[in-house]
Motif scaffolding. Sequence first.
Motif, mmCIF file in Angstrom:
data_model
loop_
_atom_site.group_PDB
_atom_site.id
_atom_site.type_symbol
_atom_site.label_atom_id
_atom_site.label_comp_id
_atom_site.label_asym_id
_atom_site.label_seq_id
_atom_site.Cartn_x
_atom_site.Cartn_y
_atom_site.Cartn_z
ATOM 1 N N SER A 1 5.246 -1.540 6.594
ATOM 2 C CA SER A 1 5.165 -0.892 5.293
ATOM 3 C C SER A 1 4.500 -1.827 4.286
ATOM 4 O O SER A 1 3.612 -1.435 3.533
ATOM 5 N N ALA A 2 4.923 -3.072 4.301
ATOM 6 C CA ALA A 2 4.422 -4.027 3.317
ATOM 7 C C ALA A 2 2.942 -4.350 3.541
ATOM 8 O O ALA A 2 2.136 -4.310 2.615
ATOM 9 N N GLY B 1 -0.604 -3.692 4.234
ATOM 10 C CA GLY B 1 -1.401 -2.466 4.211
ATOM 11 C C GLY B 1 -2.700 -2.676 3.470
ATOM 12 O O GLY B 1 -3.195 -3.809 3.349
ATOM 13 N N LEU B 2 -3.243 -1.586 2.959
ATOM 14 C CA LEU B 2 -4.470 -1.694 2.171
ATOM 15 C C LEU B 2 -4.256 -2.643 1.010
ATOM 16 O O LEU B 2 -5.181 -3.269 0.526
ATOM 17 N N GLY B 3 -3.011 -2.746 0.559
ATOM 18 C CA GLY B 3 -2.673 -3.648 -0.541
ATOM 19 C C GLY B 3 -3.050 -5.085 -0.215
ATOM 20 O O GLY B 3 -3.474 -5.834 -1.084
ATOM 21 N N ASN B 4 -2.885 -5.481 1.040
ATOM 22 C CA ASN B 4 -3.189 -6.856 1.425
ATOM 23 C C ASN B 4 -4.671 -7.064 1.689
ATOM 24 O O ASN B 4 -5.233 -8.089 1.337
ATOM 25 N N TYR C 1 -3.822 6.626 -1.857
ATOM 26 C CA TYR C 1 -3.851 5.685 -0.733
ATOM 27 C C TYR C 1 -4.536 6.309 0.484
ATOM 28 O O TYR C 1 -5.302 5.671 1.188
ATOM 29 N N PHE D 1 3.394 -3.818 -5.293
ATOM 30 C CA PHE D 1 2.651 -2.893 -4.440
ATOM 31 C C PHE D 1 2.605 -3.430 -3.023
ATOM 32 O O PHE D 1 2.881 -2.724 -2.055
ATOM 33 N N SER D 2 2.279 -4.709 -2.902
ATOM 34 C CA SER D 2 2.091 -5.277 -1.578
ATOM 35 C C SER D 2 3.402 -5.345 -0.792
ATOM 36 O O SER D 2 3.419 -5.141 0.417
ATOM 37 N N SER E 1 5.817 -3.314 -1.109
ATOM 38 C CA SER E 1 6.386 -1.942 -1.050
ATOM 39 C C SER E 1 7.678 -1.815 -1.850
ATOM 40 O O SER E 1 8.589 -1.085 -1.458
ATOM 41 N N MET F 1 9.889 1.825 -5.266
ATOM 42 C CA MET F 1 9.907 3.280 -5.188
ATOM 43 C C MET F 1 10.821 3.808 -4.097
ATOM 44 O O MET F 1 10.772 4.978 -3.757
ATOM 45 N N THR G 1 11.023 2.927 -0.881
ATOM 46 C CA THR G 1 10.614 2.842 0.527
ATOM 47 C C THR G 1 11.600 1.952 1.287
ATOM 48 O O THR G 1 12.032 2.274 2.392
ATOM 49 N N SER H 1 1.712 1.695 6.658
ATOM 50 C CA SER H 1 2.238 1.828 5.292
ATOM 51 C C SER H 1 2.428 3.292 4.918
ATOM 52 O O SER H 1 3.429 3.646 4.296
ATOM 53 N N SER I 1 5.608 4.796 5.996
ATOM 54 C CA SER I 1 6.806 4.393 5.246
ATOM 55 C C SER I 1 6.924 5.155 3.929
ATOM 56 O O SER I 1 8.017 5.436 3.462
ATOM 57 N N VAL I 2 5.787 5.475 3.324
ATOM 58 C CA VAL I 2 5.838 6.216 2.062
ATOM 59 C C VAL I 2 6.209 7.665 2.332
ATOM 60 O O VAL I 2 7.043 8.260 1.641
HETATM 61 N N1 PFF Z 1 2.708 -2.147 0.638
HETATM 62 C C1 PFF Z 1 1.599 -1.285 0.918
HETATM 63 C C2 PFF Z 1 0.329 -2.078 0.902
HETATM 64 O O1 PFF Z 1 0.353 -3.271 0.572
HETATM 65 O O2 PFF Z 1 -0.710 -1.522 1.217
HETATM 66 C C3 PFF Z 1 1.515 -0.112 -0.016
HETATM 67 C C4 PFF Z 1 2.815 0.519 -0.365
HETATM 68 C C5 PFF Z 1 3.624 1.028 0.645
HETATM 69 C C6 PFF Z 1 3.230 0.539 -1.673
HETATM 70 C C7 PFF Z 1 4.878 1.533 0.317
HETATM 71 C C8 PFF Z 1 4.456 1.064 -2.004
HETATM 72 C C9 PFF Z 1 5.261 1.549 -1.006
HETATM 73 F F1 PFF Z 1 6.426 2.014 -1.317
#
Ligand code: PFF
Length: 461
Positions: free
Chosen positions: A26-27, A29-32, A109, A230-231, A233, A236, A238, A324, A327-328
Amino acid sequence: MQGFDKNTPRESFGSQIGVIAAAAGSAVGLGNIWRFPYVAGENGGGAFLLTYLAFVLLIGVPAMLSEFVVGRKAQRNPVGAFRRLAPGSAWPAVGFIGVAAAFTILAFYTTVAGWTLEYLYLTIFDKLDHLQKKDLENTFTTFVASGWRPVMWQVVFMLLTGFIVFKGVKNGIERSTKIMMPLLLLIIIALGIRSLTLPGAAEGLKFLFRPDFSKINAGVMLQALGQAFFSLSIGMGTLITYGSYIRKSENLGKTAISVSLADTAIAILAGLAIFPAVFAFKITPEAGPSLVFITLPMIFDQMAGGVIFELVFFILLAIAALTSTISVLEVAVAYFGEELAMGRKKATILSTVAITVLGIFTTLSMGPMPELSIAGLSLFDLLDKTSANVLLPLGGLCIVLFVGWKLRPEEVVSEINNAGTLKARLAPLFMFIVKFLAPVAIALVFLNGLGLFGFFGGGDL
Ligand code: PFF
């Protein structure tokens, strides 16, 4: 405990490795890989990285642990969890905001996740070969704005996500992330090595690691905090949802630390895979969201064996995104499945369809439907910025306040030390952070970043 479907017990992850694979999935993802490098690039590189690391350690890890505590203690989805732990209060609203955030985050996303599938296709069919910078820019901007094609990939991505979630916690989420996460790690290490061995790579390292503190202002701090949330997660629900599937015998503190470290390591590895290559080919790093879709193909084209690395890179992005998105989606599914008693299957179909519709509008806002914009921001930009920089910090703030002030400290500590069976030496430090440090820090960074105080000149979102 009864599951979403009346006659089955509530599901749980089957092993410690499974929990870590799912939560790190989950953590990471595109965020990284897509967001971190360009946000770091836009905000001064090394100085941003240091601020980011400080936020991960001081606020990220405790906030993640707070979510696990709430989820595992309540054995419920985010709305149900607050309802169960604070009956008759307004706290379930935090859960509702989380479910709403699941919709808004997935909507933009999956737009980007869809782009990764298009780029996989373009790579496989040699369509990015020997293109000049201008042509690559053209390819990207035309595609993104073209309407049906990005929508098609987005729908494919949502279907993949829905398919995994449909199969449940153990057979869907745990099983798939246990395969995808090791693969992802392997790929990113290989890419990092390739990038670091290019002549001229050192400049990229300097950019990523040499801090220039004059670059830090309130806006940069909010970006770093938003990126950390965001990165990881956080904010929210999750991790409340995943926490509710963690067995009572697992060590929550250790899990939160492992997952946060893994996520941070992968963000840095992504920086190591991207910046040395960017500098080796003498390109400016502040390329914005298009960094991986315009700059990288250009680099791959000039690199020996570039097509292979390009293929592997877009596979990496797609996998990271998929672990990711599931998980959302699970947040919405757990809510509908449990609170509205529809069971997993119906809840998955309903949430997948609803989010896909919102997602399609988001994608269309970047091209055929420019009228879908507010205050000059397209729906896409609006959802990206408000999710990371507003919804998640606010959600995170509420969650640490809930654990720090609403739950009784004995209850919290008992959840962390598994009813006295673990040592959990850092529990007092954790309590101090969630009571005082984290709420004050989040509130300050948030208000400052929004420019309310005007300290340091405020900051743009
Ligand atoms: N953590 C994910 C990422 O870094 O791409 C994005 C994400 C997943 C944000 C789940 C929030 C969340 F609840």
